[in-house]
Design a protein around this motif. Structure first.
Motif, PDB file in Angstrom:
ATOM      1  N   VAL A 192       0.604   2.592   3.123  1.00 33.89           N
ATOM      2  CA  VAL A 192       1.017   2.937   4.449  1.00 33.89           C
ATOM      3  C   VAL A 192       1.856   4.286   4.254  1.00 33.89           C
ATOM      4  O   VAL A 192       2.482   4.527   3.297  1.00 33.89           O
ATOM      5  CB  VAL A 192       2.437   1.814   4.760  1.00 33.89           C
ATOM      6  CG1 VAL A 192       2.821   2.184   6.280  1.00 33.89           C
ATOM      7  CG2 VAL A 192       1.901   0.425   4.639  1.00 33.89           C
ATOM      8  N   VAL A 193       1.220   4.903   5.132  1.00 33.63           N
ATOM      9  CA  VAL A 193       2.122   6.156   5.487  1.00 33.63           C
ATOM     10  C   VAL A 193       3.244   6.128   6.463  1.00 33.63           C
ATOM     11  O   VAL A 193       2.973   5.686   7.536  1.00 33.63           O
ATOM     12  CB  VAL A 193       1.244   7.489   5.824  1.00 33.63           C
ATOM     13  CG1 VAL A 193       2.095   8.472   6.301  1.00 33.63           C
ATOM     14  CG2 VAL A 193       0.370   7.655   4.752  1.00 33.63           C
ATOM     15  N   VAL A 194       4.596   6.141   6.028  1.00 34.47           N
ATOM     16  CA  VAL A 194       5.600   6.053   7.030  1.00 34.47           C
ATOM     17  C   VAL A 194       6.347   7.678   7.168  1.00 34.47           C
ATOM     18  O   VAL A 194       6.317   8.374   6.181  1.00 34.47           O
ATOM     19  CB  VAL A 194       6.561   5.133   6.351  1.00 34.47           C
ATOM     20  CG1 VAL A 194       6.097   3.749   6.077  1.00 34.47           C
ATOM     21  CG2 VAL A 194       7.220   5.642   4.759  1.00 34.47           C
ATOM     22  N   ALA A 244       7.185  12.509   5.647  1.00 31.61           N
ATOM     23  CA  ALA A 244       6.381  11.591   5.355  1.00 31.61           C
ATOM     24  C   ALA A 244       6.455  11.234   4.044  1.00 31.61           C
ATOM     25  O   ALA A 244       6.640  11.756   2.917  1.00 31.61           O
ATOM     26  CB  ALA A 244       5.216  12.298   5.835  1.00 31.61           C
ATOM     27  N   VAL A 245       6.216   9.948   3.646  1.00 24.80           N
ATOM     28  CA  VAL A 245       6.024   9.306   2.351  1.00 24.80           C
ATOM     29  C   VAL A 245       4.815   8.234   2.382  1.00 24.80           C
ATOM     30  O   VAL A 245       4.555   7.808   3.282  1.00 24.80           O
ATOM     31  CB  VAL A 245       7.652   8.530   2.153  1.00 24.80           C
ATOM     32  CG1 VAL A 245       7.458   7.525   0.784  1.00 24.80           C
ATOM     33  CG2 VAL A 245       8.493   9.336   1.930  1.00 24.80           C
ATOM     34  N   VAL A 246       4.213   8.505   1.261  1.00 23.63           N
ATOM     35  CA  VAL A 246       3.099   7.156   0.949  1.00 23.63           C
ATOM     36  C   VAL A 246       3.787   6.149   0.194  1.00 23.63           C
ATOM     37  O   VAL A 246       4.446   6.381  -0.890  1.00 23.63           O
ATOM     38  CB  VAL A 246       1.979   7.915   0.343  1.00 23.63           C
ATOM     39  CG1 VAL A 246       1.010   6.939  -0.068  1.00 23.63           C
ATOM     40  CG2 VAL A 246       1.388   9.211   0.950  1.00 23.63           C
ATOM     41  N   LEU A 247       3.647   5.035   0.679  1.00 25.21           N
ATOM     42  CA  LEU A 247       3.949   3.713  -0.014  1.00 25.21           C
ATOM     43  C   LEU A 247       2.818   3.016  -0.255  1.00 25.21           C
ATOM     44  O   LEU A 247       1.770   2.951   0.310  1.00 25.21           O
ATOM     45  CB  LEU A 247       4.764   2.772   1.041  1.00 25.21           C
ATOM     46  CG  LEU A 247       6.013   3.432   1.735  1.00 25.21           C
ATOM     47  CD1 LEU A 247       6.687   2.347   2.664  1.00 25.21           C
ATOM     48  CD2 LEU A 247       7.255   3.692   0.568  1.00 25.21           C
ATOM     49  N   GLU A 248       2.843   2.308  -1.450  1.00 18.17           N
ATOM     50  CA  GLU A 248       1.738   1.548  -1.685  1.00 18.17           C
ATOM     51  C   GLU A 248       2.252   0.392  -2.578  1.00 18.17           C
ATOM     52  O   GLU A 248       3.339   0.362  -3.119  1.00 18.17           O
ATOM     53  CB  GLU A 248       0.829   2.130  -2.916  1.00 18.17           C
ATOM     54  CG  GLU A 248       0.218   3.618  -2.446  1.00 18.17           C
ATOM     55  CD  GLU A 248      -0.743   4.388  -3.514  1.00 18.17           C
ATOM     56  OE1 GLU A 248      -1.473   3.569  -4.062  1.00 18.17           O
ATOM     57  OE2 GLU A 248      -0.466   5.526  -3.637  1.00 18.17           O
TER      58      GLU A 248
END
Length: 419
Positions: A192-194, A244-248
């Protein structure tokens, strides 16, 4: 077993830097992004507030002319930050031949904004009045709608699991982390990009916030205007930008050998139901959000060693957050160092929580708390250990929290743990 959520990519465009490395360098050396507004409309409308914190790198220097023309300024900043985070996570550009690292049906976006496409809306109205209905752009509605930013990021990166738009005033960017965490923990998404974005330095918003007496009027000293916790604070400074932050999921990140900055340990989301603009002076709703973050993150108050505070620099807004921290964490607050980074970036409204989350992740990753500038005489009612010069954080495992609170009584907290 609860799926672990990890941070693998960071992106930001802000008043103190157009990329994450630039932002981090400025945040740890105490650089202010506030300056005099360089637009003739300041004089045209005789605005009482003449300072703001615009992005340091104009979107026109990053995006193509065609891309920029199809997006509101807030959408432009959203795409810029999201692309940086995506690349930083090690993913290929969406149009690359090998761009198959993640199934689009398992990839989502949660991107917040407090106001949305205010420039597009007001420019369209000016066009309607001066040039007639036929000259209003066909893309006006897609550009002004609050979900336009999330849609733009989702289409740019090919995210099909979900596209969510938290619109909770200045808590929007942090609420995106709550939504993103739940999308991964529920099993709906692997990635998810948040984030969040705002570009609202406009004469209408400046005039409106000024009428509320919410903005600093330190026009002669722009760089000293945003001064959280200081006894001479007189309001916030309008900023713009995006984070922006990439969550995995931990297993997805491990399978592809991704670098991990931190774990998104937990998050909290509550409402004051108290007042449309003023926070609960006792900080009860904010404290419940902090407590929910502890519950969902399975950590205790003594695990928290750093706080990136909401701390807008308003006379009535800063103290309730200190009360909330004390209510939620008790005496453990005394072992926490607090950074108020809006002193440098100004208040980016719906994008502030996302930018501050980026800084909190970096604080965890580098074990270094960023600065608070302009704190010359700390308000005695705010009994916190405030970081005025970048400070090393302890060895071993710890948690850092990022707080955001918005008009309407919205409270959001994101908590990050060392890995």
């Amino acid at each position: 077993m609860t799926r672990k959520v990890v941070v693998t990519g960071l992106g930001a465009t802000t008043p103190i830097g157009g990329t994450v490395p630039e932002v981090w360098r400025a945040a740890t050396t105490g650089v202010s992004g506030v300056r005099a507004i360089e637009h003739d409309w300041v004089d045209t409308y005789d605005l009482g507030v003449r300072i703001a914190a615009p992005v340091s790198t104009p979107a026109s220097e990053v995006l193509s002319r065609v891309e920029a023309k199809r997006l509101d300024p807030s959408g432009q900043l959203s795409v810029i930050a999201a692309r940086e985070a995506w690349a930083d996570a090690g993913f290929s550009a969406p149009n690359a031949e090998d761009a198959d690292e993640v199934d689009p049906d398992r990839f989502a976006v949660a991107f917040g904004t407090g106001i949305g496409g205010v420039w597009t809306l007001l420019d369209a109205y000016d066009t309607l009045k001066s040039r007639g209905a036929r000259r209003v752009m066909p893309l006006t509605v897609p550009m002004l709608m609050p979900n336009g930013n999330a849609a733009a990021v989702g289409m740019d990166l090919r995210a099909r699991a979900a596209s969510i738009t938290p619109v909770s005033a200045c808590a929007s960017g942090t609420e995106a982390f709550y939504q993103g965490m739940n999308l991964i923990r529920s099993g709906k998404a692997d990635v998810v990009v948040v984030g969040g974005a705002e570009s609202a330095i406009h004469p209408v918003t400046i005039a409106a916030f000024s009428s509320m007496q919410a903005l600093s009027r330190r026009n002669d000293e722009p760089e000293r205007a945003s001064r959280p916790y200081d006894t001479a604070r007189d309001g916030f400074v309008m900023g713009e930008g995006a984070g922006a932050v990439v969550l995995e999921s931990e297993e997805f990140a491990a399978a592809r050998g991704a670098r991990v900055y931190a774990e998104l340990a937990g998050a909290g989301l509550t409402s004051d139901a108290f007042h449309i603009t003023a926070p609960d002076e006792e900080g009860r709703g904010a404290a419940r959000a902090l407590q929910e973050a502890m519950t969902t993150g399975e950590f205790s108050a003594t695990d928290v060693r750093h706080v990136n505070a909401h701390a807008t620099s308003t006379p009535k807004g800063d103290a309730p957050e200190a009360n909330a921290l004390r209510r939620a964490f008790g005496d453990a607050v005394d072992a926490m160092c607090v950074s108020a980074t809006k002193s440098m970036t100004g208040h980016i409204l719906g994008g502030s929580g996302a930018v501050e989350a980026v800084l909190t992740v970096l604080a965890v990753h580098h074990r270094l708390a960023p600065c608070t500038i302009n704190l010359e005489n700390q308000d005695p009612e705010i009994d916190l250990d405030v970081v005025t010069e970048a400070r090393e954080l302890p060895a071993g495992d710890f948690v850092a929290v990022s707080n955001s609170f918005g008009f309407g009584g919205h409270n959001a907290v994101a908590a990050f743990r060392t890995v």
